[in-house]
Design an enzyme around this catalytic site. Structure first.
Site, PDB file in Angstrom:
ATOM      1  N   HIS A  16       9.687  -5.903  -1.430  1.00  0.00           N
ATOM      2  CA  HIS A  16      10.008  -4.029  -1.807  1.00  0.00           C
ATOM      3  C   HIS A  16       9.755  -3.598  -3.160  1.00  0.00           C
ATOM      4  O   HIS A  16       9.630  -2.472  -3.479  1.00  0.00           O
ATOM      5  CB  HIS A  16      11.416  -3.920  -1.162  1.00  0.00           C
ATOM      6  CG  HIS A  16      11.811  -2.380  -1.238  1.00  0.00           C
ATOM      7  ND1 HIS A  16      10.704  -1.501  -0.767  1.00  0.00           N
ATOM      8  CD2 HIS A  16      12.803  -1.954  -1.679  1.00  0.00           C
ATOM      9  CE1 HIS A  16      11.536  -0.215  -0.610  1.00  0.00           C
ATOM     10  NE2 HIS A  16      12.610  -0.435  -1.434  1.00  0.00           N
ATOM     11  N   ASN A  71       9.796  -0.891   4.774  1.00  0.00           N
ATOM     12  CA  ASN A  71       9.874   0.515   4.663  1.00  0.00           C
ATOM     13  C   ASN A  71       8.863   1.500   5.023  1.00  0.00           C
ATOM     14  O   ASN A  71       8.840   2.423   5.385  1.00  0.00           O
ATOM     15  CB  ASN A  71      10.968   0.843   3.500  1.00  0.00           C
ATOM     16  CG  ASN A  71       9.830   0.742   2.117  1.00  0.00           C
ATOM     17  OD1 ASN A  71       9.435  -0.172   2.017  1.00  0.00           O
ATOM     18  ND2 ASN A  71      10.019   1.806   1.348  1.00  0.00           N
ATOM     19  N   HIS A  72       7.514   0.725   4.721  1.00  0.00           N
ATOM     20  CA  HIS A  72       6.341   1.468   4.923  1.00  0.00           C
ATOM     21  C   HIS A  72       5.735   1.329   6.483  1.00  0.00           C
ATOM     22  O   HIS A  72       4.760   1.802   6.726  1.00  0.00           O
ATOM     23  CB  HIS A  72       5.162   1.002   3.940  1.00  0.00           C
ATOM     24  CG  HIS A  72       5.371   1.810   2.499  1.00  0.00           C
ATOM     25  ND1 HIS A  72       4.651   2.642   2.275  1.00  0.00           N
ATOM     26  CD2 HIS A  72       6.078   1.566   1.412  1.00  0.00           C
ATOM     27  CE1 HIS A  72       4.908   3.063   0.934  1.00  0.00           C
ATOM     28  NE2 HIS A  72       5.750   2.143   0.667  1.00  0.00           N
ATOM     29  N   ASP A  93       5.995  -3.988   4.796  1.00  0.00           N
ATOM     30  CA  ASP A  93       4.885  -3.450   4.030  1.00  0.00           C
ATOM     31  C   ASP A  93       3.638  -3.945   4.020  1.00  0.00           C
ATOM     32  O   ASP A  93       2.867  -4.253   2.870  1.00  0.00           O
ATOM     33  CB  ASP A  93       5.432  -3.390   2.461  1.00  0.00           C
ATOM     34  CG  ASP A  93       6.482  -2.055   2.009  1.00  0.00           C
ATOM     35  OD1 ASP A  93       6.963  -1.966   1.095  1.00  0.00           O
ATOM     36  OD2 ASP A  93       6.937  -1.586   3.364  1.00  0.00           O
ATOM     37  N   ASP A 122      -0.278   1.007   3.787  1.00  0.00           N
ATOM     38  CA  ASP A 122      -0.281   2.014   2.678  1.00  0.00           C
ATOM     39  C   ASP A 122      -0.985   1.565   1.396  1.00  0.00           C
ATOM     40  O   ASP A 122      -0.654   0.603   1.104  1.00  0.00           O
ATOM     41  CB  ASP A 122       1.190   2.596   2.796  1.00  0.00           C
ATOM     42  CG  ASP A 122       1.611   3.471   3.770  1.00  0.00           C
ATOM     43  OD1 ASP A 122       2.759   3.607   4.019  1.00  0.00           O
ATOM     44  OD2 ASP A 122       0.724   4.371   4.217  1.00  0.00           O
ATOM     45  N   ARG A 123      -1.216   2.842   0.670  1.00  0.00           N
ATOM     46  CA  ARG A 123      -1.940   2.560  -0.707  1.00  0.00           C
ATOM     47  C   ARG A 123      -3.361   1.645  -0.543  1.00  0.00           C
ATOM     48  O   ARG A 123      -4.277   2.248  -1.084  1.00  0.00           O
ATOM     49  CB  ARG A 123      -0.932   1.768  -1.641  1.00  0.00           C
ATOM     50  CG  ARG A 123       0.192   2.390  -1.836  1.00  0.00           C
ATOM     51  CD  ARG A 123       1.337   1.895  -2.868  1.00  0.00           C
ATOM     52  NE  ARG A 123       2.506   2.397  -3.123  1.00  0.00           N
ATOM     53  CZ  ARG A 123       2.964   3.427  -3.462  1.00  0.00           C
ATOM     54  NH1 ARG A 123       2.092   4.532  -4.120  1.00  0.00           N
ATOM     55  NH2 ARG A 123       3.986   3.689  -3.184  1.00  0.00           N
ATOM     56  N   ASP A 150       5.017  -7.928   0.050  1.00  0.00           N
ATOM     57  CA  ASP A 150       4.076  -6.606   0.453  1.00  0.00           C
ATOM     58  C   ASP A 150       2.749  -7.028   0.088  1.00  0.00           C
ATOM     59  O   ASP A 150       2.267  -7.675  -0.778  1.00  0.00           O
ATOM     60  CB  ASP A 150       4.584  -5.691  -0.673  1.00  0.00           C
ATOM     61  CG  ASP A 150       5.936  -5.088  -0.620  1.00  0.00           C
ATOM     62  OD1 ASP A 150       6.230  -4.197  -1.079  1.00  0.00           O
ATOM     63  OD2 ASP A 150       6.864  -5.977  -0.100  1.00  0.00           O
ATOM     64  N   HIS A 169       0.522  -4.168   1.330  1.00  0.00           N
ATOM     65  CA  HIS A 169      -0.014  -2.912   1.064  1.00  0.00           C
ATOM     66  C   HIS A 169      -1.384  -2.773   1.075  1.00  0.00           C
ATOM     67  O   HIS A 169      -2.291  -2.256   0.325  1.00  0.00           O
ATOM     68  CB  HIS A 169       0.328  -2.305  -0.318  1.00  0.00           C
ATOM     69  CG  HIS A 169       1.950  -1.912  -0.606  1.00  0.00           C
ATOM     70  ND1 HIS A 169       2.287  -1.018   0.396  1.00  0.00           N
ATOM     71  CD2 HIS A 169       2.920  -2.397  -1.023  1.00  0.00           C
ATOM     72  CE1 HIS A 169       3.698  -0.811   0.263  1.00  0.00           C
ATOM     73  NE2 HIS A 169       4.077  -1.673  -0.768  1.00  0.00           N
ATOM     74  N   HIS A 210      13.077  -7.113   4.131  1.00  0.00           N
ATOM     75  CA  HIS A 210      12.289  -6.550   3.341  1.00  0.00           C
ATOM     76  C   HIS A 210      12.794  -6.044   1.940  1.00  0.00           C
ATOM     77  O   HIS A 210      12.451  -6.150   0.917  1.00  0.00           O
ATOM     78  CB  HIS A 210      11.216  -5.478   3.957  1.00  0.00           C
ATOM     79  CG  HIS A 210      10.428  -4.699   3.123  1.00  0.00           C
ATOM     80  ND1 HIS A 210       9.368  -5.271   2.699  1.00  0.00           N
ATOM     81  CD2 HIS A 210      10.794  -3.329   2.308  1.00  0.00           C
ATOM     82  CE1 HIS A 210       8.831  -4.277   1.726  1.00  0.00           C
ATOM     83  NE2 HIS A 210       9.637  -3.247   1.840  1.00  0.00           N
ATOM     84  N   ARG A 251      14.980   5.540  -5.493  1.00  0.00           N
ATOM     85  CA  ARG A 251      14.394   5.424  -4.277  1.00  0.00           C
ATOM     86  C   ARG A 251      14.739   6.498  -3.470  1.00  0.00           C
ATOM     87  O   ARG A 251      14.000   7.345  -2.693  1.00  0.00           O
ATOM     88  CB  ARG A 251      14.506   4.338  -3.433  1.00  0.00           C
ATOM     89  CG  ARG A 251      14.248   2.922  -4.365  1.00  0.00           C
ATOM     90  CD  ARG A 251      12.888   2.665  -4.100  1.00  0.00           C
ATOM     91  NE  ARG A 251      12.867   1.130  -4.320  1.00  0.00           N
ATOM     92  CZ  ARG A 251      11.552   0.660  -4.313  1.00  0.00           C
ATOM     93  NH1 ARG A 251      10.662   1.000  -3.812  1.00  0.00           N
ATOM     94  NH2 ARG A 251      11.569  -0.653  -4.648  1.00  0.00           N
TER      95      ARG A 251
END
Lengths: 670, 200
Positions: free
Chosen positions: A426, A240-241, A208, A211-212, A179, A181, A292, A399
């Site tokens: 993840h 998943n993002h 991922d 995001d964030r 990730d 992010h 992932h 989750r």
């Protein structure tokens, strides 16, 4: 040191006694130091625990939001405003499949005043270097090049199978990253330490990317650019993002809309497609599976390889056929309405689960098995699951999607497909990586300082032809001198507590009524035990409340907690009439979600939406969440804050009023 | 009726040749504490067990009621106990499983006793001060880096290199390469008691 000479005289016994004292003193200091360090470590751990619990609780809330969007699409009276974002590719505004590079060149003009990188296709290493250089200097890539890049990326990704097969035969090592992010600094650090991607330096990025963090766009641009230049040497797996509904809540959509004020909708539309074309997994030497999330006891790699992966734009919405099924079944089987009482909000939310277990047919139904359902579940499982040390495969309650898989599930999958190792991401890991299931499963997480400066390291894996992994850890720091542990923990702890206090404030009414239940005599004080029980049951966070108590509430000399002191230090940006506290809290809790929704409705980016649209949206939102609020209360609230301008509301100003302010912060700056 | 006892003040002395926290029993002054709902020893035990469980669960990564044995020292200390390394190992030996993990139920059993017996009580600040003074041969108010490193890494329950470095980073005055122990101790003690702004 007279001990050698005076070995037998009485001076030696003084020396002996002195050195004995010194030793005892040393022991004491060592003991005391370890005591202090242990407590520091505890503070660090519970701070990370706070971050993680809140994050997972938010992810569950996200489920509510995705249901809301589905609801809005199905029932909304302003279809043009909202559904444009979500409509299928056939809608005219959306970017067409056949739109090529030349079309963008014609339609979008790049002014002479633009000094950023000007890409020319097919891309070369010079273009990649220009991009890296530009992003290091915080420049933006022009929208035309972004759209061209995305369009080309889609074209290339479409050619790729769902599962990419790699071999280590001709290159030294393959690097696997987890990730990111949106942390551009981490990607740049990885390239600095490990070299840029090339034929001799192959990479797999395990999802991922967005995001964030605040540079999701730049990370995508860099990764896609290298993908176009070295399509056989840089590989991407979907996370998943990489999902437009997740992006709505977790920051990527907002980032794009701010950076590309004129073209963000086009960019997001194209990205929605690109994400759905990202491969699902990579296998190295037929032995190492990289994906992932994880696996489930039903994971079928052959099935996964054969399905049409681009049909699933978002995993947050079950496929249309499943939704229709659901509606059919709802008509036959009466369902209980979601509870109207605010206090039960979280309970309702917690039991919802986007895995297909919620959609299994009741026994005795004659509906044929749904292939779309199987496809959805298979992909959901590999993108959302987490490993656990207990055997078995259970729904992932934390989750709300995917499952927890045990060592037995891993072993079975390995046996079935003759695998040796599973590399997944993840999950946040303080050291950047973790090995589980007896060495068979590796978690790799490449976003350092994920929650806060100093919260964790990032890492990547170097895989050699023998397929033995080697881990490289790193941590980006904005401080030039190495901060000591105390300072680092201090930063993490105050950040974690700040998030926690905001959550406490957002649940004020529920907490007060829970406290009151324990306070039989109305003294305003309850035992620590009762206070902890109330906090846990309302906030639904498993945290060490007794340990945190001293940072959250006052205790009197008798050992009882003055429960109202939880709220002393917090207030809202704008004083709201006491008559509507529940409403204010709901706005506080869902402020971020409402912001997203309003931004989507606000087509022309004026920052204003009509009072009518505002009321409508609000009504739909609260009715969907099962929150019982009087119809005209929101209108009253708007009037009382006086943000009404000619029948329009500046929603940013309005929402700003519900931002939780920490009084301590104000003190510090004054 | 039984009360819950709370320690109000404690004292012990560290004099010449009497340095020992285990052999000499400190003199406690205690005051009764009126508790809300729980009454008697049962209430006290339940409360203690909850505290222990909470601390344990912070380190219980997978929420399966086990922690890595190497974290036990940390958990014990964050419950307010002040054991030395040997004492931690002794405790660990009683409850550690062959695979190096510790189960909550065993830890609860042992730790509840420890807390009820008030074993491993923390030592007061002035005792620590005296310990530093014992290392300060010339009584000048500071200890040189070399002496500090020598004593702490070569004597007693030796520091690892990492522990020593971590301590030096905070403790040492970089200009003189000495540890002014009064300031250092004060700094750490203040940190310890930092709580919600209004009161402790």
């Amino acid at each position: 040191m007279g001990s050698i000479i005076g070995a037998m005289g009485c001076s030696s016994s003084v020396a002996d006694r002195r050195s004995e004292n010194v030793i005892r003193a040393a022991i004491l200091i060592q003991k005391w130091y370890r005591f202090t360090m242990a407590r520091l470590e505890m503070r660090r751990r519970y701070s990370l625990s706070i971050f993680q619990s809140i994050e997972y609780a938010d992810e569950q809330d996200q489920l509510q939001l995705s249901n809301f969007f589905t609801f809005m699409l199905d029932h909304c009276t302003h279809p043009e405003s909202v559904s444009q974002i979500f409509t299928s590719p056939s809608a005219p505004q959306v970017v067409d499949e056949d739109l090529c590079l030349k079309e963008f060149e014609k339609k979008i003009d790049v002014p002479d005043s633009y000094y950023g990188p000007r890409l020319s296709f097919p891309l070369t290493v010079e273009d990649a270097n220009a991009l890296l250089h530009a992003f290091r200097n915080e420049q933006l890539l022009h929208a035309r090049y972004v759209l061209q890049l995305l369009s080309e990326t889609r074209r290339v990704l479409k050619e790729m199978p769902n599962i990419t097969h790699l071999s280590t035969s001709y290159s030294k090592e393959i690097t696997v990253c987890g990730d990111l992010h949106g942390n551009l600094d981490d990607l740049l650090l990885i390239f600095y330490k490990n070299g840029l991607p090339s034929e001799q330096n192959r990479y797999v990025f395990n999802g991922d990317f967005v995001d964030r963090g605040k540079n999701s766009m730049e990370i995508l641009i860099i990764l896609f650019a290298f993908l176009l230049i070295y399509p056989n040497d840089l590989h991407l797996n979907r996370g998943n993002h990489e999902d437009y509904i997740m992006n709505l809540r977790y920051g990527f959509t907002k980032e794009v809309s701010k950076k590309y004020k004129d073209h963000w909708k086009q960019i997001l539309c194209l990205l929605r497609d690109v994400f759905s074309w990202l491969p699902l997994a990579t296998i190295i030497d037929s032995k190492v599976l990289i994906l992932h999330g994880g696996i489930s006891d039903t994971t079928d790699l052959d099935f996964l390889n054969a399905l049409e992966r681009n049909k699933l734009k978002s995993l947050m919405r079950p496929p249309k056929s499943v939704r229709n099924r659901q509606d059919q079944m709802k008509k036959r089987i009466p369902t209980t309405k979601p509870s109207k009482h605010i206090a039960n909000q979280h309970v309702a939310g917690k039991t919802q689960h986007i895995s297909s277990s919620g959609f299994t047919e009741p026994p005795g139904s004659n509906l044929p098995p749904d292939p779309a359902l199987k496809e959805w579940k298979q992909i959901l499982d590999i993108l959302w699951s987490d490993p656990r040390s207990q055997n078995g495969c259970t729904p992932n309650k934390c989750r709300g999607g995917g499952c927890y898989f045990g060592p037995d599930v891993t072993a079975k999958l390995f046996e079935r497909y003759n695998l040796k190792m599973l590399i997944r991401s993840h999950e946040f890991k303080p050291e950047g990586y973790e090995i589980s299931h007896d060495g068979k499963v590796i978690t790799i997480f490449s976003a350092s300082n994920y929650y806060e400066e100093g919260s964790n390291r990032g890492a990547y894996i170097k895989l050699n032809p023998e397929l033995t992994p080697r881990f490289v850890q790193y941590q980006v720091s904005k401080f030039t001198r190495r901060r000591n542990l105390r300072e680092r923990v201090g930063t993490i702890e105050s950040s974690a507590l700040k998030s926690l206090r905001e959550k406490i404030y957002a649940h004020r009414s529920e907490l007060i009524s829970a406290f009151a239940q324990y306070d039989i005599n109305g003294t305003g004080r309850i035992s620590v035990n009762d206070w902890a029980a109330a906090m846990e049951s309302v906030l639904q966070l498993e945290l060490p409340w007794r340990m945190l108590r001293s940072q959250l509430a006052q205790m009197n000399p008798d050992g009882e907690v003055d429960f109202m002191s939880c709220f002393y230090d917090l207030k809202m940006g704008q004083p709201i009439k006491e008559a509507q506290p529940a409403l204010a809290e709901t706005l506080c809790r869902y402020r971020k979600d409402l912001e997203i929704i309003f931004n989507i409705i606000d087509k022309d980016h004026s920052g204003l939406i009509s009072l009518e649209e505002f009321s409508q949206t609000w009504r739909l939102f609260t009715s969907h969440l099962g929150i019982d609020i009087e119809d005209d209360s929101i209108d009253k609230l708007v009037l009382s804050i006086d943000y009404n301008k000619d029948g329009h509301i500046d929603f940013n100003e309005f929402l700003e009023a519900f931002h939780v302010v920490h009084r301590l912060e104000k003190k510090a700056t004054s | 009726m039984e009360h819950d006892w709370k320690i109000v003040q404690q004292s012990s002395d560290l004099g010449e040749g009497k340095v020992s926290d285990r052999t000499k029993a400190p003199s406690w002054r205690i005051a009764p504490k009126v508790s809300g709902c729980s009454s008697g020893t049962d209430g006290l035990i339940a409360e203690i067990e909850k505290k222990i469980t909470e601390a344990f669960e912070v380190f219980d990564r997978e929420s399966n009621k086990t922690v890595d044995g190497r974290e036990i020292g940390c958990i014990i200390r964050s419950l307010g106990c002040f054991p030395n390394e040997a004492e931690v190992q002794e405790l660990l030996a009683k409850i550690e499983e062959p695979d190096g993990f510790v189960h909550l139920e065993n830890f609860l059993r042992v730790m509840t006793e420890v807390l009820l017996d008030r074993r491993f009580q923390p030592i007061p600040e002035d005792v620590i001060l005296h310990a530093f003074e014992a290392l300060d041969e010339n009584k000048c108010g500071y200890i040189t880096k070399e002496d500090l490193v020598k004593h702490l890494t070569e004597e007693g329950e030796r520091f690892t290199q990492e522990e020593m470095e971590d301590m030096l980073v905070v403790a040492l005055d970089p200009e003189t390469n000495t540890l002014h122990y009064r300031d250092y101790r004060t700094k750490l003690v203040v940190d310890e008691t930092k709580t919600f702004p209004f009161n402790v």
